[in-house]
Design a protein around this motif. Structure first.
Motif, PDB file in Angstrom:
ATOM      1  N   ALA A   1       0.823  -1.388  -0.102  1.00  0.00           N
ATOM      2  CA  ALA A   1       0.104  -0.028   0.129  1.00  0.00           C
ATOM      3  C   ALA A   1       1.004   1.342   0.293  1.00  0.00           C
ATOM      4  N   THR A   2       2.061   1.209   0.684  1.00  0.00           N
ATOM      5  CA  THR A   2       2.771   2.534   0.810  1.00  0.00           C
ATOM      6  C   THR A   2       3.607   2.525  -0.383  1.00  0.00           C
ATOM      7  N   PHE A   3       3.669   1.852  -1.073  1.00  0.00           N
ATOM      8  CA  PHE A   3       4.585   2.179  -2.438  1.00  0.00           C
ATOM      9  C   PHE A   3       3.714   2.461  -3.634  1.00  0.00           C
ATOM     10  N   ASP A   4       3.688   3.326  -4.317  1.00  0.00           N
ATOM     11  CA  ASP A   4       2.791   3.695  -5.470  1.00  0.00           C
ATOM     12  C   ASP A   4       2.939   3.255  -6.774  1.00  0.00           C
ATOM     13  N   VAL A   5       2.601   1.734  -6.758  1.00  0.00           N
ATOM     14  CA  VAL A   5       2.906   1.041  -7.921  1.00  0.00           C
ATOM     15  C   VAL A   5       1.538   0.335  -8.097  1.00  0.00           C
ATOM     16  N   PRO A   6       1.287  -0.141  -9.335  1.00  0.00           N
ATOM     17  CA  PRO A   6       0.076  -1.206  -9.558  1.00  0.00           C
ATOM     18  C   PRO A   6       0.434  -2.464  -8.694  1.00  0.00           C
ATOM     19  N   VAL A   7      -0.663  -3.170  -8.253  1.00  0.00           N
ATOM     20  CA  VAL A   7      -0.690  -4.143  -7.804  1.00  0.00           C
ATOM     21  C   VAL A   7      -1.952  -5.013  -8.260  1.00  0.00           C
ATOM     22  N   ILE A   8      -1.644  -6.457  -8.596  1.00  0.00           N
ATOM     23  CA  ILE A   8      -2.691  -7.411  -9.328  1.00  0.00           C
ATOM     24  C   ILE A   8      -3.022  -8.272  -7.788  1.00  0.00           C
ATOM     25  N   LEU A   9      -4.350  -8.196  -7.590  1.00  0.00           N
ATOM     26  CA  LEU A   9      -4.836  -9.143  -6.544  1.00  0.00           C
ATOM     27  C   LEU A   9      -5.688 -10.083  -7.187  1.00  0.00           C
ATOM     28  N   SER A  10      -4.944 -11.192  -7.003  1.00  0.00           N
ATOM     29  CA  SER A  10      -5.632 -12.474  -7.752  1.00  0.00           C
ATOM     30  C   SER A  10      -6.470 -13.447  -6.596  1.00  0.00           C
ATOM     31  N   GLY A  11      -7.344 -13.960  -7.070  1.00  0.00           N
ATOM     32  CA  GLY A  11      -8.086 -15.015  -6.055  1.00  0.00           C
ATOM     33  C   GLY A  11      -9.574 -15.140  -6.588  1.00  0.00           C
ATOM     34  N   GLU A  12     -10.191 -16.250  -6.212  1.00  0.00           N
ATOM     35  CA  GLU A  12     -11.422 -16.625  -6.744  1.00  0.00           C
ATOM     36  C   GLU A  12     -12.547 -15.591  -6.454  1.00  0.00           C
ATOM     37  N   ALA A  13     -13.527 -15.518  -7.411  1.00  0.00           N
ATOM     38  CA  ALA A  13     -14.730 -14.631  -7.381  1.00  0.00           C
ATOM     39  C   ALA A  13     -15.164 -14.725  -5.813  1.00  0.00           C
ATOM     40  N   GLY A  14     -15.421 -13.390  -5.078  1.00  0.00           N
ATOM     41  CA  GLY A  14     -16.065 -13.286  -3.728  1.00  0.00           C
ATOM     42  C   GLY A  14     -15.179 -13.386  -2.670  1.00  0.00           C
ATOM     43  N   THR A  15     -13.690 -13.295  -2.801  1.00  0.00           N
ATOM     44  CA  THR A  15     -12.971 -13.638  -1.863  1.00  0.00           C
ATOM     45  C   THR A  15     -12.617 -12.423  -1.063  1.00  0.00           C
ATOM     46  N   GLY A  16     -13.044 -11.092  -1.452  1.00  0.00           N
ATOM     47  CA  GLY A  16     -12.854 -10.064  -0.534  1.00  0.00           C
ATOM     48  C   GLY A  16     -11.475  -8.886  -1.524  1.00  0.00           C
TER      49      GLY A  16
END
Length: 497
Positions: A183-198
């Protein structure tokens, strides 16, 4: 209530001059008279004097000397000097030392004196109002800043990582620690996970933990959206014939400037839109639909996907440059079946939120109900869990919700083999093993589900299943099914035996 008259102090060593000034002003002002500087100072200390008329030539202190003291101690009081002389030196000294508002020369006319007094009182009032407003503005500015900071703190706490519900030993703890660092680094992040995992909740938490927390956060699901509409939503559009819009439309990249944009479902983007996203992610540049000029935006991208984008790249379905521009860091969000410790907290929270929303008071979920919920695989993850809890609330008759309210396919899930969902019967049918073993697996689940749904009323269960009570009891013993304990309460099965 009578209005208080403005207070004016008249200072002159000649009695007839004081009387004349008092007579000219006393109808509109509360007039105090003093024959010298010492007496006048005593009045200043005791009264809220708004205007001072002072003669220049007096025994002891001159008018300029006295008004200089007034300026130092009571700077808001408007100072007017009266003199029978017009020496240039006196006038310059009065301006520099005493901050004189106006000169009046003797002999003065009563109308002239009245006009000077009224103007001076207005000046005093305006000065006080200005000072008060300046003080209020300074206070309000500070107060607004304090309130804004309080709101930011509330957002960080209410929409930050504290909003991600989990137990003390949850697998999500390690994920959140990583997310805090990202969060503190101003770079793109990919959040991978099944649908509905938050993933969306986690992305929002990362935004409010970042340096962009006081800037906007937008989210958009790219799945099942036509290219033209998607391009318009992301990059905006210019009014005109080729767009059909009566006015310009700002896109999310423009709206989220200096903030965060969370995009989910980008694996469904067409090759053209993947290239447009690449340019926006890499250079911050985009062109509105129907426009000719390039625009720029400083947006932090957070990407949510339920597919493995590396596999999509290797199989030629996703642009590798776009992927590597977005995948500076990747965060894997575990499915609910790997968060058994969290299911109870999530279910109880969803229940109380739904109960408050629908105005139906509840005490919570029973231990047996929580055990059944924890034994289930939840292929739909948190969305499915929330839906199930709301369904239980709708059908509940008691404040404490028991397992009999749970959907049948969840009750049929085998606790010894966690993760058996609605497809369990199909898996048994196509699986291996003897016919007897496979039939017994299905029979055990049906028995367990029926007894739970009917609150272990064996008479009703036997009747529904077409068994005798003796035959039902034999099957219960054969499969080792145990009725949940009901401390202090006789079970319905006891009453029906």
């Amino acid at each position: 209530m009578a209005q208080t008259l403005p207070t004016i102090l008249l200072v002159d060593d000649e009695e007839h001059s004081l009387s004349a000034m008092r007579m000219a002003l006393e109808d509109d002002f509360d007039c105090l008279t003093a024959k010298g500087a010492d007496e006048a100072r005593a009045f200043m200390e005791e009264h809220d004097v708004q205007v001072v008329f002072c003669d220049q030539r007096m025994p002891g202190k001159t008018g300029v000397e006295f008004l200089s003291e007034v300026r130092a101690t009571w700077p808001d009081t408007v100072r007017i000097i009266i003199t029978g002389y017009t020496e240039t030196t006196d006038m310059i000294d009065a301006i520099n030392e005493a901050g004189i508002y106006q000169f009046l020369t003797k002999p003065w006319h009563p109308d002239q004196l009245m006009m000077a007094a009224k103007n001076a009182v207005d000046l005093f009032r305006l000065t006080r109002d200005h000072d008060r407003m300046s003080l209020e503005m300074r206070y309000l500015s500070k107060s607004v800043e304090v309130k804004l900071e309080a709101q930011r703190k509330a957002l960080r706490e209410g929409m930050g990582f504290e909003s991600v519900l989990r137990s003390a030993n949850s697998p999500m703890n390690a994920v959140i620690e990583q997310a805090r660092q990202f969060a503190t680094f101003d770079v793109p992040v990919i959040l991978s996970g099944e649908a509905g995992t938050g993933k969306r909740t986690l992305a929002r938490a990362m935004h409010y933990a970042s340096l962009r927390s006081d800037k906007p956060f937008f989210e958009f699901d790219c799945t099942a959206v036509d290219d033209d509409i998607l391009e318009m939503e992301l990059f905006g559009a210019r009014r005109g014939a080729n767009t059909g819009l009566p006015t310009n439309k700002a896109g999310l990249f423009q709206k989220a400037d200096r903030g965060t944009l969370y995009l989910s479902g980008i694996e469904a983007l067409s090759p053209r839109l993947q290239l447009l996203l690449l340019r926006a992610a890499r250079d911050g540049a985009f062109r509105p639909l129907g426009g000719h000029e390039m625009m720029r935006s400083n947006v932090r991208l957070l990407i949510g996907t339920h597919r493995d984008l590396r596999l999509e790249v290797s199989e030629g379905r996703f642009n590798p440059e776009t992927y590597y521009s977005l995948a500076r860091t990747t965060l894997c969000v575990p499915p609910l079946r790997e968060r058994r410790e969290d299911i109870g907290i999530l279910a109880q929270t969803y229940l109380f939120e739904a109960a408050e929303e629908h105005g139906k008071p509840v005490k919570g979920l029973s231990d047996d109900a929580l055990q059944f919920l924890s034994d289930y695989d939840w292929p739909g993850n948190m969305r499915e869990l929330e839906n199930e809890v709301v369904r239980m609330l709708i059908f509940s008759q008691d404040a404490l919700l028991g397992p009999e309210l749970i959907s049948r396919h969840i009750l049929q899930a085998t606790p010894e083999k966690r993760g058996v969902s609605e497809t369990a019967v199909d898996q048994v049918l196509i699986g291996t093993g003897t016919l007897k073993d496979r039939v017994e697996q299905i029979e055990m689940r049906i028995l367990r589900e029926t007894l739970t749904r009917l609150k272990w009323n064996k008479s009703r269960a036997a009747n529904e299943l077409g068994l005798s009570r003796v035959g039902l009891r034999a099957k219960i013993e054969r499969y080792g099914l145990i009725e949940p304990a009901r401390s202090g309460v006789r079970s319905q099965s006891d009453e029906e035996e």
